[in-house]
Design an enzyme around this catalytic site. Structure first.
Site, PDB file in Angstrom:
ATOM      1  N   GLU A  23      19.776  14.327 -53.667  1.00 41.51           N
ATOM      2  CA  GLU A  23      20.602  13.470 -52.822  1.00 41.51           C
ATOM      3  C   GLU A  23      21.967  13.210 -53.468  1.00 41.51           C
ATOM      4  O   GLU A  23      23.006  13.273 -52.794  1.00 41.51           O
ATOM      5  CB  GLU A  23      19.893  12.139 -52.574  1.00 41.51           C
ATOM      6  CG  GLU A  23      18.534  12.279 -51.905  1.00 41.51           C
ATOM      7  CD  GLU A  23      17.389  12.339 -52.899  1.00 41.51           C
ATOM      8  OE1 GLU A  23      16.343  11.734 -52.627  1.00 41.51           O
ATOM      9  OE2 GLU A  23      17.549  12.982 -53.959  1.00 41.51           O
ATOM     10  N   CYS A  34      14.230   8.213 -54.725  1.00 40.69           N
ATOM     11  CA  CYS A  34      13.763   7.285 -55.759  1.00 40.69           C
ATOM     12  C   CYS A  34      14.511   5.961 -55.651  1.00 40.69           C
ATOM     13  O   CYS A  34      15.643   5.893 -55.182  1.00 40.69           O
ATOM     14  CB  CYS A  34      13.945   7.897 -57.143  1.00 40.69           C
ATOM     15  SG  CYS A  34      15.654   8.288 -57.588  1.00 40.69           S
ATOM     16  N   CYS A  40      18.407   7.183 -56.245  1.00 43.29           N
ATOM     17  CA  CYS A  40      19.005   7.893 -55.111  1.00 43.29           C
ATOM     18  C   CYS A  40      19.168   6.982 -53.909  1.00 43.29           C
ATOM     19  O   CYS A  40      20.071   7.186 -53.087  1.00 43.29           O
ATOM     20  CB  CYS A  40      18.150   9.098 -54.750  1.00 43.29           C
ATOM     21  SG  CYS A  40      18.234  10.414 -55.987  1.00 43.29           S
ATOM     22  N   ARG A  86       4.994  33.270 -60.962  1.00 42.98           N
ATOM     23  CA  ARG A  86       5.105  33.068 -62.405  1.00 42.98           C
ATOM     24  C   ARG A  86       6.318  32.212 -62.744  1.00 42.98           C
ATOM     25  O   ARG A  86       6.266  31.360 -63.635  1.00 42.98           O
ATOM     26  CB  ARG A  86       5.198  34.432 -63.104  1.00 42.98           C
ATOM     27  CG  ARG A  86       5.020  34.379 -64.600  1.00 42.98           C
ATOM     28  CD  ARG A  86       5.078  35.781 -65.193  1.00 42.98           C
ATOM     29  NE  ARG A  86       3.879  36.569 -64.898  1.00 42.98           N
ATOM     30  CZ  ARG A  86       3.734  37.843 -65.215  1.00 42.98           C
ATOM     31  NH1 ARG A  86       4.733  38.492 -65.811  1.00 42.98           N
ATOM     32  NH2 ARG A  86       2.607  38.476 -64.945  1.00 42.98           N
ATOM     33  N   ASP A 107      -4.635  44.899 -72.152  1.00 43.78           N
ATOM     34  CA  ASP A 107      -3.323  45.271 -71.607  1.00 43.78           C
ATOM     35  C   ASP A 107      -2.121  44.820 -72.431  1.00 43.78           C
ATOM     36  O   ASP A 107      -1.022  45.321 -72.207  1.00 43.78           O
ATOM     37  CB  ASP A 107      -3.169  44.696 -70.192  1.00 43.78           C
ATOM     38  CG  ASP A 107      -4.169  45.261 -69.217  1.00 43.78           C
ATOM     39  OD1 ASP A 107      -4.577  46.420 -69.399  1.00 43.78           O
ATOM     40  OD2 ASP A 107      -4.541  44.543 -68.269  1.00 43.78           O
ATOM     41  N   ARG A 159      10.208  39.134 -64.439  1.00 45.02           N
ATOM     42  CA  ARG A 159      11.106  40.297 -64.452  1.00 45.02           C
ATOM     43  C   ARG A 159      11.561  40.744 -63.062  1.00 45.02           C
ATOM     44  O   ARG A 159      12.671  41.230 -62.919  1.00 45.02           O
ATOM     45  CB  ARG A 159      10.406  41.475 -65.148  1.00 45.02           C
ATOM     46  CG  ARG A 159       9.994  41.187 -66.588  1.00 45.02           C
ATOM     47  CD  ARG A 159       9.384  42.402 -67.260  1.00 45.02           C
ATOM     48  NE  ARG A 159       8.187  42.880 -66.579  1.00 45.02           N
ATOM     49  CZ  ARG A 159       6.983  42.331 -66.715  1.00 45.02           C
ATOM     50  NH1 ARG A 159       6.818  41.257 -67.485  1.00 45.02           N
ATOM     51  NH2 ARG A 159       5.931  42.840 -66.082  1.00 45.02           N
ATOM     52  N   GLU A 165      -3.712  34.194 -64.573  1.00 43.38           N
ATOM     53  CA  GLU A 165      -3.550  35.639 -64.483  1.00 43.38           C
ATOM     54  C   GLU A 165      -4.535  36.238 -65.470  1.00 43.38           C
ATOM     55  O   GLU A 165      -4.215  36.458 -66.632  1.00 43.38           O
ATOM     56  CB  GLU A 165      -2.123  36.063 -64.807  1.00 43.38           C
ATOM     57  CG  GLU A 165      -1.085  35.505 -63.843  1.00 43.38           C
ATOM     58  CD  GLU A 165       0.256  36.180 -64.007  1.00 43.38           C
ATOM     59  OE1 GLU A 165       0.419  37.317 -63.529  1.00 43.38           O
ATOM     60  OE2 GLU A 165       1.157  35.564 -64.613  1.00 43.38           O
ATOM     61  N   LEU A 184     -13.155  35.998 -65.947  1.00 48.14           N
ATOM     62  CA  LEU A 184     -12.592  34.657 -66.019  1.00 48.14           C
ATOM     63  C   LEU A 184     -12.137  34.185 -64.641  1.00 48.14           C
ATOM     64  O   LEU A 184     -12.341  33.020 -64.275  1.00 48.14           O
ATOM     65  CB  LEU A 184     -11.418  34.633 -67.004  1.00 48.14           C
ATOM     66  CG  LEU A 184     -10.700  33.286 -67.166  1.00 48.14           C
ATOM     67  CD1 LEU A 184     -11.681  32.183 -67.537  1.00 48.14           C
ATOM     68  CD2 LEU A 184      -9.591  33.397 -68.215  1.00 48.14           C
TER      69      LEU A 184
END
Length: 333
Positions: free
Chosen positions: A65, A91, A100, A208, A224, A231, A291, A296
């Protein structure tokens, strides 16, 4: 929320468009504002002309704002301000920046539309009540009788969902990303790290970028040695994320941890998911992106400790991947 004075309200289509613009502006900075939530603001004049669109960009800097009002002041249009549209209730307390609500009251604004009310139980005195008491008409997005209202409300709610989860429970919002091939397997072909399309990779890196932490398992690291960097889209400048690794057996090599730190990540090792989520919450993590490998991922989904599940399914050669996003209505823990 009610109004204490009458105003010449703008057409609902113009308000819906302003909400869409404010949400898009906030989305651009999702992941950059922690420990604050991402917020967007659009300002209109009495004819419905767009005067400014801004977003909160980083903790300690001006809120959405205040930035939008400053943009109007710089453009010489501050006296034309009539309607302010915000994704989160302004706020009404002094923190690292002024309230704000007071910034809005310094303008000739007569009406304000709010997508989400402030969920923070530690903040006393709502901005909406302060603005209504001063004579502004205060309205909620859910009051907007427009075909896009449900879609806009869902986007606005998702913007603040990680902040709401963290501020009300002390735990992070858990997003599970899962890529599946035509057979339902998560294992890429030999010699490759992925099988999804370029569009799906871009989506994954946007997820991400907005996360405060990434959670994975030691098996994924050993198989991996993933970089876990952003990226395929520009990252937020100077952004650092926690890399939470479940490694009960101490199998992750020290050189991988050192390399991760050089990439701007902060590796932390944990024995189990419960310990990890408690620590991440204490570290101020609003959203953690899982990820991980099949074991898992399946464990987290079956345990019911996730908030959002994004499944990216490869349909076939030459066909776009199918993406489904599910929210957990029965979260455990």
């Amino acid at each position: 929320m009610g109004a204490s004075s009458s105003t010449n309200s703008l057409p609902l289509g113009i308000i819906a468009d302003a909400f869409a613009r404010a949400i898009a502006a906030a989305t651009d900075y999702a992941g950059a504002t922690s420990p604050n939530p991402p917020v967007g603001c659009a300002i209109l004049d009495a004819a419905g002309n767009l005067l400014a669109v801004e977003a909160h960009r980083k903790a300690g800097e001006a809120h959405a704002e205040a930035r939008a009002i400053a943009a109007c002041r710089a453009a010489g249009t501050i006296e034309r301000i009539h309607t302010i549209v915000v994704t989160l209730e302004p706020c009404n307390h002094h923190g690292r920046t002024p309230p704000c609500a007071e910034a809005i009251l310094s303008t000739p604004a007569r009406e304000i539309w709010i997508a989400e009310t402030d969920p923070n139980p530690r903040v006393e005195g709502g901005g909406a009540a302060r603005l209504a008491a001063a004579g502004l008409t205060v309205r909620l997005l859910t009051e907007l009788d427009h075909p896009d209202t449900a879609r806009l409300a869902a986007k606005a709610e998702r913007l603040v969902a990680p902040f709401v989860t963290w501020v009300t429970t002390g735990r992070p919002f858990v997003t599970v990303k899962q890529a599946l091939d035509e057979t339902g397997s998560m294992i890429p072909p030999l010699g490759r790290k992925t099988f999804t399309s370029e569009a799906s990779l871009t989506l994954a890196h946007r997820m991400r970028r907005r996360a405060d932490a990434i959670l994975t398992g030691s098996g994924t690291i050993l198989a991996d040695r993933p970089e876990f960097t952003v990226r395929h889209v520009p990252d937020h400048p100077g952004r650092s994320r926690i890399l939470a690794i479940l490694d009960r057996g101490g199998r992750v090599p020290a050189d991988y941890l050192a390399e991760a730190a050089q990439r701007g990540l902060r590796p932390l090792l944990f024995a189990d998911i419960g310990e990890a989520l408690v620590r991440l919450g204490a570290e101020g993590v609003h959203e953690v992106l899982v990820e991980a490998g099949p074991t898992l991922t399946a464990a987290i989904l079956s345990a019911g400790i996730w908030d959002e599940h994004v499944a990216i399914r490869k349909i076939g050669a030459g066909m776009p991947d199918h993406v489904t996003i599910s929210r957990n209505q029965n979260k455990k823990g």
